[in-house]
Design an enzyme around this catalytic site. Sequence first.
Site, mmCIF file in Angstrom:
data_model
loop_
_atom_site.group_PDB
_atom_site.id
_atom_site.type_symbol
_atom_site.label_atom_id
_atom_site.label_comp_id
_atom_site.label_asym_id
_atom_site.label_seq_id
_atom_site.Cartn_x
_atom_site.Cartn_y
_atom_site.Cartn_z
ATOM 1 C CB THR A 125 -0.930 0.007 1.217
ATOM 2 O OG1 THR A 125 -1.718 -1.182 1.205
ATOM 3 C CG2 THR A 125 -1.863 1.212 1.192
ATOM 4 C CD GLU A 126 3.507 2.831 -3.794
ATOM 5 O OE1 GLU A 126 3.181 3.816 -4.489
ATOM 6 O OE2 GLU A 126 4.393 2.020 -4.130
ATOM 7 N N PRO A 127 0.674 5.952 -0.465
ATOM 8 C CG PRO A 127 2.034 7.756 0.154
ATOM 9 C CD PRO A 127 2.095 6.341 -0.336
ATOM 10 N N GLY A 130 -3.596 1.434 -3.317
ATOM 11 C CA GLY A 130 -4.013 0.439 -2.343
ATOM 12 C C GLY A 130 -4.792 -0.651 -3.039
ATOM 13 C CB SER A 131 -8.371 -0.880 -3.911
ATOM 14 O OG SER A 131 -8.825 -0.742 -2.576
ATOM 15 C CD GLU A 363 -3.923 -8.245 4.444
ATOM 16 O OE1 GLU A 363 -3.597 -7.592 3.431
ATOM 17 O OE2 GLU A 363 -3.123 -8.507 5.345
ATOM 18 N N GLY A 364 -7.856 -5.955 1.383
ATOM 19 C CA GLY A 364 -8.961 -5.757 0.449
ATOM 20 C C GLY A 364 -10.238 -5.378 1.167
ATOM 21 C CB THR A 365 -12.199 -2.228 1.272
ATOM 22 O OG1 THR A 365 -12.462 -2.136 -0.145
ATOM 23 C CG2 THR A 365 -11.014 -1.337 1.630
#
Length: 389
Positions: A125-127, A130-131, A363-365
């Site tokens: 994940t980064e600023p 993510g997804s 780990e994934g919304t």
Amino acid sequence: MDLDLSKEESEIQSRAREFAETYLFPHEIECDGNEGLSKKSLAKIRKGVLDFHLNGFNHTKEDGGQGFTHFQQILVHEELGKATNGLWTLVWGASLPLRHGTHEQREKYLLPINAGKGRACYAITEPGAGSDPRMVQTNAVKRKGKYILSGEKWFVTSANASTIVLVHAHVDGDPDKPTLFIVDRDAPGVIRKRVPRFMHNYAFEHWEMVFDKVELEESRILGKVGQGYELTKDWFTDTRLELGAHCVGAATRATEIANDYAAGRVQFGRPIRDFQAIEFMLADMAVEIMAAKSMLYRIGAQLDQGQDRKIVHARASALKLYCSEMAGRVIDKAVQILGGRGYMRESPVERLYRDIRVERIWEGTSEIQRAIIGGQIKKRGLGIYTGWD
């Protein structure tokens, strides 16, 4: 169709339960109050992991693990998930992508980590990413035979306890070349930027990290250039099964506590469980757990039977979605049944309530899981979820 646990499976389940109750539960309040554990407590739990033969239980014996099947791993994760404050993370095992390493990488990282000599964390994940992993900006450029890695990562779980970081980066800044790099956490250019605080208190820290022109030999590539997304997706599949099991365990513990409390708490001359409002909540909680556990055990068993990993990936999203949201509903009811006592930090249900919220995010919304499920329905039809194979 045999739905009974084998003698070996029952033994592993009982062993994991005894370990959690003996070594994890007694350290929950310490971890919550101090945002971590003392060296003495960590050493005691470490000894327990070895004594109960749970180290590396997600790996084969050849890789220094316990050789548990996927289903047996789920049984262990379910019991460990009953512990609050993420104490389940103290039962270590090498990050799964390391099993795809070269012989030298396995000797240097996989076997020692499964033995408890070191630890790996995962940085994706980064600023601004993510997804959607194609948005990753961390890049690696090859110069004079070495890769120069630069970028920033967020939410690197257990970074403070790790010796290496598996970094998901794009070679040459090309999203079609996603690649995993094995980076020493103390290598020059690896910087701890910030240690944010979260709703839950966790055994270890979730760092924000900067990689400032970190020089890496080609031997630090895990797998091949361009294989990073494939390895990361495979890792997501297994972690979603793991989190699903944690959620079932957490919901079960909260329900057991609520059930016992409702039987012993007397108001208006009778136990509060005799009031329909409480009785119906307990009934709903039990049914939700039964449904989630049925899904969890089915997917674990079918994975051991050799089901296509693509199908498992699709169903793992359904499992993670349902179990994480189920646990939120169940534990909320447990807090309500305990009333003021359920709102006290000394109560496991209060800690579980805070802990469980992140399960719908990391780990994934839940929204990403729904997108995956919807895409799988379009691609494969409803039968992948409504059928039985």
